[in-house]
Design a protein around this motif. Structure first.
Motif, mmCIF file in Angstrom:
data_model
loop_
_atom_site.group_PDB
_atom_site.id
_atom_site.type_symbol
_atom_site.label_atom_id
_atom_site.label_comp_id
_atom_site.label_asym_id
_atom_site.label_seq_id
_atom_site.Cartn_x
_atom_site.Cartn_y
_atom_site.Cartn_z
ATOM 1 N N LYS A 234 -0.851 -54.619 -3.056
ATOM 2 C CA LYS A 234 -1.200 -55.853 -3.752
ATOM 3 C C LYS A 234 -0.006 -56.778 -3.921
ATOM 4 N N LEU A 235 1.189 -56.241 -3.653
ATOM 5 C CA LEU A 235 2.401 -57.025 -3.870
ATOM 6 C C LEU A 235 3.008 -57.444 -2.555
ATOM 7 N N GLY A 236 2.154 -57.736 -1.572
ATOM 8 C CA GLY A 236 2.653 -58.031 -0.228
ATOM 9 C C GLY A 236 3.684 -59.131 -0.162
ATOM 10 N N GLY A 237 3.605 -60.092 -1.099
ATOM 11 C CA GLY A 237 4.509 -61.232 -1.021
ATOM 12 C C GLY A 237 5.954 -60.893 -1.383
ATOM 13 N N LEU A 238 6.143 -59.856 -2.156
ATOM 14 C CA LEU A 238 7.488 -59.531 -2.641
ATOM 15 C C LEU A 238 8.344 -58.893 -1.551
ATOM 16 N N SER A 239 9.632 -58.924 -1.781
ATOM 17 C CA SER A 239 10.508 -58.228 -0.849
ATOM 18 C C SER A 239 10.431 -56.720 -1.122
ATOM 19 N N THR A 240 10.981 -55.945 -0.214
ATOM 20 C CA THR A 240 10.694 -54.514 -0.218
ATOM 21 C C THR A 240 11.154 -53.786 -1.476
ATOM 22 N N SER B 202 14.743 -49.861 3.362
ATOM 23 C CA SER B 202 15.085 -49.274 4.656
ATOM 24 C C SER B 202 16.236 -48.280 4.569
ATOM 25 N N TRP B 203 17.114 -48.450 3.543
ATOM 26 C CA TRP B 203 18.243 -47.525 3.506
ATOM 27 C C TRP B 203 17.792 -46.093 3.220
ATOM 28 N N LEU B 204 16.569 -45.967 2.642
ATOM 29 C CA LEU B 204 16.060 -44.611 2.419
ATOM 30 C C LEU B 204 15.758 -43.924 3.746
ATOM 31 N N GLY B 205 15.395 -44.742 4.709
ATOM 32 C CA GLY B 205 15.050 -44.155 5.991
ATOM 33 C C GLY B 205 16.269 -43.956 6.875
ATOM 34 N N ARG B 206 17.376 -44.611 6.514
ATOM 35 C CA ARG B 206 18.580 -44.453 7.330
ATOM 36 C C ARG B 206 19.251 -43.126 7.018
ATOM 37 N N THR B 207 20.240 -42.820 7.858
ATOM 38 C CA THR B 207 20.923 -41.545 7.639
ATOM 39 C C THR B 207 22.356 -41.758 7.175
ATOM 40 N N SER B 208 22.852 -40.768 6.479
ATOM 41 C CA SER B 208 24.266 -40.728 6.134
ATOM 42 C C SER B 208 24.877 -39.536 6.851
ATOM 43 N N THR B 209 26.154 -39.644 7.127
ATOM 44 C CA THR B 209 26.791 -38.543 7.854
ATOM 45 C C THR B 209 27.508 -37.617 6.881
ATOM 46 N N VAL B 210 27.137 -36.371 6.903
ATOM 47 C CA VAL B 210 27.759 -35.371 6.041
ATOM 48 C C VAL B 210 28.186 -34.197 6.898
ATOM 49 N N PHE B 211 29.502 -33.934 6.925
ATOM 50 C CA PHE B 211 30.021 -32.839 7.774
ATOM 51 C C PHE B 211 29.477 -32.928 9.193
ATOM 52 N N GLY B 212 29.398 -34.134 9.677
ATOM 53 C CA GLY B 212 28.960 -34.293 11.059
ATOM 54 C C GLY B 212 27.457 -34.298 11.245
ATOM 55 N N ALA B 213 26.724 -34.057 10.179
ATOM 56 C CA ALA B 213 25.268 -34.077 10.318
ATOM 57 C C ALA B 213 24.720 -35.424 9.875
ATOM 58 N N HIS B 214 23.702 -35.906 10.582
ATOM 59 C CA HIS B 214 23.072 -37.161 10.204
ATOM 60 C C HIS B 214 21.860 -36.858 9.341
ATOM 61 N N VAL B 215 22.045 -37.038 8.032
ATOM 62 C CA VAL B 215 20.995 -36.640 7.098
ATOM 63 C C VAL B 215 20.266 -37.869 6.581
ATOM 64 N N PRO B 216 18.925 -37.885 6.711
ATOM 65 C CA PRO B 216 18.180 -39.013 6.156
ATOM 66 C C PRO B 216 18.413 -39.109 4.651
ATOM 67 N N ASN B 217 18.558 -40.350 4.166
ATOM 68 C CA ASN B 217 18.919 -40.530 2.767
ATOM 69 C C ASN B 217 17.844 -40.081 1.795
ATOM 70 N N ASP B 218 16.586 -40.063 2.252
ATOM 71 C CA ASP B 218 15.541 -39.676 1.312
ATOM 72 C C ASP B 218 15.745 -38.245 0.793
ATOM 73 N N ARG B 219 16.397 -37.417 1.615
ATOM 74 C CA ARG B 219 16.656 -36.053 1.140
ATOM 75 C C ARG B 219 17.506 -36.087 -0.114
ATOM 76 N N PHE B 220 18.559 -36.936 -0.069
ATOM 77 C CA PHE B 220 19.456 -37.000 -1.225
ATOM 78 C C PHE B 220 18.723 -37.499 -2.458
ATOM 79 N N VAL B 221 17.863 -38.502 -2.228
ATOM 80 C CA VAL B 221 17.114 -39.037 -3.362
ATOM 81 C C VAL B 221 16.240 -37.958 -3.978
ATOM 82 N N LEU B 222 15.588 -37.177 -3.127
ATOM 83 C CA LEU B 222 14.749 -36.080 -3.624
ATOM 84 C C LEU B 222 15.569 -35.094 -4.458
ATOM 85 N N ILE B 223 16.729 -34.724 -3.914
ATOM 86 C CA ILE B 223 17.549 -33.737 -4.622
ATOM 87 C C ILE B 223 17.997 -34.291 -5.960
#
Lengths: 229, 293, 342
Positions: free
Chosen positions: B56-62, B129-150
């Motif tokens: 219902k909030l289509g007009g707003l930014s993400t 979108s940054w939730l869907g991007r990855t961060s690099t930890v010890f060489g691994a590309h981890v999606p950010n949503d994992r961190f948010v969940l934790i």
């Protein structure tokens, strides 16, 4: 003046008719002992008064009918409870156990710590690590924190060493000066010490009511009704 | 090495998701003796409330769209759970059997209702979108949503622990988990605590629904039911009624699932969890924390 | 004489039910077409299969007090093993049948032996876990055998011709009727026998049974295996009736609907469970039909959408039954004892 008047109290547990029309009164200001052999329904009577089991009949507290009232409301009307197995909360500290029991605006911590100085020392100790005697103190302290019209006390000396039994009896005597008490007790020495009236149960019925001293003096009656002596 | 790190963090993220659902289940059972089969419905309701508000909030930014949607999900989840307790559970006070049965019926009905309104297919959900991007930890590309969940799970665990230890209702709940009858014998109306615990469980489950929407990128009406089974397994392994046991168990289950899925074979992860449950229960029928099962 | 009287009603019902495929009777609203049409017979046969399945669950839960959340697993075993052995392994019908039946005895013996080591909720969860494992396997489609999400159709060339083709639906109906009758007879016989009396004693008070010197574990295991085996037989009939296997029968939802069937009908009375199974299956199907009917599609959207989902209506109905119909729920004392809740 009667603090408690019980009429035609029935309790069924499963298929057993545990209480079959119990009737007795508890006089104000005294200690009434509820006596009887094992299994006759003494604990069930106390639980029924509190509404912890389903019951039928009439229970009036200073004239107010309580038979259809929920447990927490009965307690708030001024009924304290010291259960048979103490039922202190093992995972809570002593201090938390007491705090949970607070009802009045000014809980009587002075009184409680005066009677049981040890509880103040062990305030932070988890109640589950206390000895049986110490847990009994917590259980009694809990009930004393608030001003109650009547205290229902269930076998407070059960499983305690003789020295502790005496201590509990002393406490009971002091408590009796402050509140009416309905006491279930198997230890006749304690009964002798503190009780004024006696109500004797046998298989779910009241079989004798009278002054405690008279009953205990009559050895034949004691033997017949209580199976001891 | 980087794979291992990715697996571990993903496992912790899944564990976090399980914990969010299982914490409410554990408290509800511990305090009330009710096996809440409608708990998955709280998740679904939260997830779809979020999706609905976002749509219902289509007009707003993400970002604002996501935040408002997420908040809506939490509120709706909590309110729904509280209403369920008041209307369906409370009237059946002390009839534990009927309470469990009612939750079974409610669980089935709610999922069916959601499917009726929005169909059986998963619906894409909007999130920053940054939730869907990855961060690099010890060489691994981890999606950010994992961190948010934790982080979310840790916050919930911390918040719940603080609540349980620091407030009067928390005290009542802790005591009630041990001995409900004695709490009423102290003059306390436990039924208010019941509603509160349901509401808390509802919010936590709704949070799982909201974050699950991000993790899986969609809102799915069947996710609540499938996650519920895992949540039950987590709660039983950890010991019903023990928050700490649930947390530990959630982590173990999440990790086992990830490692087995990768190092053994795909799909074996779920089977390993089931096996784990069987083994734990046979060794310790009361669960890891030894609480009443 | 008493035996004759006790048998009179069940036999009469059986005879009436056996005659159904020959009755050109129309029951408006109850069924879409008249009784002797393939569509109606298919539905009736399905009702009979689930009525039988519900009775097997009642044996486990209603009589012995074993709350299993994994009973559907053994039904699914019957369904999938027949489909797989015929279609993927190319065995004969008799071989597939025997294989499924054999697994239907051995598997619950093993799983039961393990699960019954614990009781109450732990037992319920272990059975749930085993069933969940089965569901996962079905979805995983190992070696391509189970067909995964899409399911697996049965190779009809392997089936006896009497069970193939739409005009033979009445044969399938009679097979389903035979299954339901068989389950009824076996369950009634079992609960009346001396192990059966021990099952009911276990349900009431397991401790007392132990005190009498009996080991409940063995008796529970027998009950578990018997109920599961009968469920597997039901699965075999089901796969013949439906022509294939789908993952629906492995879902947790399915086991829960068994519970709903048995509770609505009334636990601990075999008749009750049978009725519950029949009614639930009928309602599930007919509600689905009704949602596309003219009467419902002309309703305002707010009513039409929920009513279009059978599970919604049934879920709500179940809640109402729990609240207002203590008749079926009066038996629920078993759940309390099974879960050892306070």
């Amino acid at each position: 003046m009667n603090v408690l008047a019980v009429r035609d109290l029935h309790v069924h547990l499963g298929e057993s008719h545990i209480l079959q029309g119990i009737e007795f009164d508890v006089r104000e200001g005294g200690v009434t002992a509820l006596l009887g052999r094992n299994g006759v329904g003494k604990t069930t009577t106390l639980r029924a008064l509190l509404g912890l089991v389903d019951r039928r009949g009439s229970i009036s507290l200073a004239g107010e009918e309580l038979a259809a009232t929920a447990t927490h409301r009965i307690v708030r009307r001024g009924v304290g409870y010291v259960p048979e197995d103490r039922d202190v909360f093992a995972g809570l500290t002593v201090e938390e156990n007491l705090r949970l029991a607070e009802r009045d605006a000014e809980p009587r911590y002075d009184l409680v710590y005066d009677l049981f100085p040890e509880l103040k020392e062990r305030a932070r100790q988890p109640a589950g690590t206390l000895s049986g005697g110490q847990q009994q103190m917590v259980a009694i302290a809990r009930a004393l924190l608030n001003e109650n019209r009547v205290l229902l006390v269930d076998e407070p000396t059960k499983g305690l060493a003789p020295l502790l039994v005496t201590q509990v009896a002393d406490v009971l005597a002091r408590v009796a000066e402050l509140t009416t008490v309905l006491l279930v007790e198997q230890n006749l020495g304690v009964v002798q010490r503190v009780a004024h009236d006696a109500v004797v149960l046998d298989t779910g019925r009241v079989v004798h009511v009278g002054p405690a001293r008279e009953l205990l003096a009559d050895r034949a009656m004691v033997h017949r009704m209580l199976g001891v002596g | 090495m980087s794979t291992f790190v990715l697996l571990t963090i993903t496992g912790l993220g899944l564990g976090a998701l399980y914990f969010l659902i299982a914490s409410g289940l554990s408290l509800i059972y511990g305090l009330m003796g009710v096996l809440n089969f409608a708990h998955g419905a709280f998740l679904t309701v939260g997830a779809f409330a979020m999706w609905f508000v976002e749509s219902k909030l289509g007009g707003l930014s993400t970002l604002p769209r996501f935040l408002v949607g997420a908040l809506a999900g939490l509120v709706v989840g909590g309110v729904f759970a509280a209403l369920v307790e008041l209307v369906l559970i409370r009237p059946l006070y002390r009839r534990h059997v009927e309470q469990v049965l009612v939750t079974v019926g409610l669980g089935l009905a709610t999922t069916a209702l959601v499917v009726a309104i929005w169909g059986n297919d998963a619906r894409p959900v909007a999130y920053p979108s940054w939730l869907g991007r990855t961060s690099t930890v010890f060489g691994a590309h981890v999606p950010n949503d994992r961190f948010v969940l934790i982080v979310a799970a840790l916050l919930v665990l911390g918040g719940l622990t603080a609540f349980l230890r620091g407030t009067r209702y928390g005290l009542i709940i802790r005591a009630g988990v041990e001995n409900r009858a004695m709490v009423t014998a102290l003059g306390i109306d436990v039924r208010k605590a019941f509603t509160l615990v349901f509401a808390i469980g509802g919010v936590a489950a709704a949070l799982a629904g909201v974050l699950g929407n991000v993790y899986f990128t969609t809102a799915d009406p069947n996710r609540g039911t499938s996650l519920l089974i895992f949540a039950f397994i987590v709660v039983v392994i950890g010991g019903l009624g023990s928050l700490r046991g649930t947390a530990v168990s959630a982590v173990v289950v999440g990790l086992v699932q990830q490692y087995a899925n990768y190092y053994a074979s795909s799909g074996l992860g779920d089977l390993s969890v089931v096996l784990l449950l069987g083994l734990v229960l046979l060794a310790r029928p009361r669960g890891l924390s030894g609480s009443l099962a | 004489m008493r035996l004759v009287r006790a048998l009179a009603l069940p036999v009469a019902v059986l005879v009436v039910l056996a005659l159904v495929p020959k009755l050109a009777v129309d029951l408006p609203y109850v069924f879409q077409d008249s009784l002797n049409t393939p569509g109606t017979l298919q539905l009736l046969a399905l009702c009979l299969v689930f009525g039988g399945l519900a009775m097997t669950y009642d044996l486990l839960f209603g009589f012995t007090g074993l709350l299993s959340f994994g009973h559907a697993l053994y039904f699914a075993v019957g369904v999938y093993l027949v489909a797989i052995s015929l279609t993927k392994w190319h065995w004969s019908f008799a071989e597939g049948l025997l294989f499924a039946a054999l697994v239907g005895i051995v598997l619950p013996a093993i799983f039961g032996a393990v699960s019954l080591r614990v009781g109450g909720i732990a037992f319920a969860m272990v059975t749930l876990a085993f069933a969940q494992a089965g569901s996962i396997l079905a979805f995983k489609n190992p070696f391509g055998w189970t067909g995964g999400e899409e399911g697996l159709g049965t190779d009809y060339t392997k089936l006896p011709s009497a069970f193939v083709g739409i005009f033979n639906t009445e044969n399938l109906y009679w097979l389903a009727l035979g299954y339901a009758a068989l389950v009824f007879v076996i369950v009634r016989f079992a609960v009346g026998s001396s192990p059966g009396r021990i099952w009911q004693a276990i349900r009431e008070n397991e401790l007392r049974v132990e005190v009498l010197g009996l080991r409940p574990y063995g008796y529970k295991l027998i009950c578990f295996v018997l109920a599961s085996f009968l469920a597997t037989l039901g699965g075999i009939v089901y796969v013949l009736l439906e022509g294939g296997a789908t993952t629906d029968v492995t879902s947790a939802n399915f086991t829960l609907t068994l519970l709903v069937m048995v509770v609505i009908g009334g636990t601990g009375t075999t008749w009750g469970a049978f009725l519950g199974g029949v009614l639930y299956t009928w309602a599930n199907q007919r509600l689905g039909d009704a949602s596309s009917s003219h009467a419902v599609s002309s309703l305002p959207g707010v009513l039409r959408t929920p009513l279009g989902q059978p599970l919604f209506v049934l879920g709500v109905l179940f809640i109402l039954v729990v609240f207002f119909l203590p008749g079926g729920i009066a038996r629920a004392g078993r759940l309390r004892r099974a879960l050892r809740l306070s």
